[in-house]
Write an enzyme that holds these catalytic residues in place. Structure first.
Site, PDB file in Angstrom:
ATOM      1  N   ASP A  89      75.193  52.551  49.179  1.00 44.58           N
ATOM      2  CA  ASP A  89      76.146  52.998  48.161  1.00 44.58           C
ATOM      3  C   ASP A  89      77.274  53.818  48.765  1.00 44.58           C
ATOM      4  OD1 ASP A  89      74.089  54.956  48.686  1.00 44.58           O
ATOM      5  OD2 ASP A  89      74.803  56.106  46.973  1.00 44.58           O
ATOM      6  N   GLU A 149      71.989  57.260  47.855  1.00 47.32           N
ATOM      7  CA  GLU A 149      72.032  58.507  48.620  1.00 47.32           C
ATOM      8  C   GLU A 149      73.169  59.408  48.184  1.00 47.32           C
ATOM      9  OE1 GLU A 149      73.230  61.210  51.979  1.00 47.32           O
ATOM     10  OE2 GLU A 149      74.369  59.623  50.970  1.00 47.32           O
TER      11      GLU A 149
END
Length: 394
Positions: A89, A149
């Site tokens: 991400d 994350e």
């Protein structure tokens, strides 16, 4: 005479510059914000395709509300494997690629997430591919590609902790520092939402009948900020505040977002206690304060990286580049593995800078040597006895 495994791996990687850049371009050109499941899953699709083409075992854990968890295995996973980590991400909103996709200027690659951490994902893929080409891989390797994350790994944490059980080392390919160093220490951090309920009243006619939520919040902010201690590395910061309904109304509500950073888990525990005490104090009768934790990362304490860094540094020197370790106030998934008592090293990815901005870049000439250094570190680890790890109480 057959070349040593380390030489075989380095020789193959030495010819992969164009392939790595092509893979980097492909990943950067996929929007993959933390909340964009379709985008983070599209990144997983490409990674799975690349690895499976080389016969590497890939396991996909479907997730209903966030990006799927992708896992890759080399060898028989059990006691003493090495864990590679990386997140798919980025912080950039969906649609960013359409306005500024991957571009390249000489040695610099640009684009959303090019350093943090699409280049690290490419690196882990090529580490696995290099090891898979050896006559035998002497060290079991488990690689985890998570998808959240940047928002604190609310879903990924459990998978990281499960994959880390029994590992002899965890290596996280967050971007290398602009200095060229790797990360041997990271602060832990947490986010909190503070809500205050008060009582509205007309500020001119019946001021005394009100109970100002804003005043209560202001007094608590002063006390929370006083917990900052630069000498020990503790910082507290209220970054946003909202409240009230009008200038001439005693505020019936207010809220704030609090960020805290700490160097050790012992500091974390004391800081949490201090915050709870401040929240519990009565500032103004008639107001009520609640606090909700919204995110958390554990720290990577330097003691957990020291021995592993020496191995990595030796391998980097043998390849031909000097590297040192440094600490940073930013958090990462490395804190989860370090908190389990597993030797952990972070910032092993290609060198980049200006992360989370439109100017983010990756130094493309660091792709090969940093991938070689990580690969040879894994091979060097295979010569060490496996160490049983036990979850520490934090």
């Amino acid at each position: 005479m057959q070349k040593p495994l380390i030489q075989q791996a380095c020789d193959w990687l030495a010819g992969q510059q164009k392939a790595m850049v092509d893979c980097l371009e492909a990943l950067v050109n996929i929007d993959s914000n933390s909340y964009d499941k379709a985008g983070t899953d599209a990144v997983a699709d490409l990674i799975a395709q690349w690895l499976e083409q080389d016969g590497i075992t890939v396991i996909r854990h479907p997730r209903p509300d966030s990006g799927d968890i992708l896992e890759a295995h080399l060898g028989e996973i059990g006691q003493g494997h090495a864990l590679l980590m990386g997140h798919r991400d980025t912080v950039f909103p969906t649609g960013t690629v359409a306005s500024r996709g991957y571009t390249q200027q000489d040695n610099l690659g640009f684009g959303p997430g090019v350093a943090d951490m699409k280049s690290g994902l490419v690196m882990n893929c090529f580490v696995l591919r290099a090891l898979s080409r050896l006559p035998h891989c002497p060290l079991p390797v488990r690689a985890l590609f998570t998808a959240d994350e940047e928002i604190g790994s609310p879903d990924g944490r459990a998978f990281i902790e499960a994959a880390a059980q029994g590992a002899r080392a965890a290596l996280n390919v967050e971007p290398g520092r602009v200095s060229g160093n790797v990360v041997t220490g990271r602060k832990g951090g947490a986010g909190f939402l503070i809500n205050v309920a008060g009582k509205a009243a007309h500020a001119g006619v019946s001021h005394a009948d009100g109970a100002s939520a804003i005043e209560t919040l202001a007094r608590k902010i002063t006390k929370l900020h006083a917990l900052t201690d630069y000498d020990t590395g503790i910082t507290t910061n209220v970054g946003t505040i909202t409240g009230g309904v009008s200038r001439n109304t005693v505020a019936p509500s207010a809220s704030a977002q609090l960020d805290i950073r700490f160097v050790t888990t012992a500091q974390r525990d004391l800081l949490y206690q201090a915050i709870q005490s401040i929240i519990a104090e009565t500032e103004i009768l008639g107001t009520k304060v609640t606090i909700e934790q919204t995110s958390e990362f554990y720290p990577l304490e330097e003691r957990m990286s020291r021995a592993l860094f020496k191995i990595y540094q030796s391998q980097a020197n043998a390849i031909g580049f000097a590297v040192d370790g440094e600490c940073t106030g930013g958090c990462s998934d490395a804190g989860w593995t370090a908190s389990l008592g597993i030797p952990t090293l972070c910032g092993l990815g290609p060198v980049g800078a200006k992360m989370h901005t439109d100017e983010e870049y990756c130094l493309l000439d660091t792709l090969i040597p940093r991938t070689q250094a990580l690969t040879t570190t894994l091979l060097a680890l295979s010569e060490l006895p496996a160490v049983t790890t036990t979850k520490l109480a934090y």
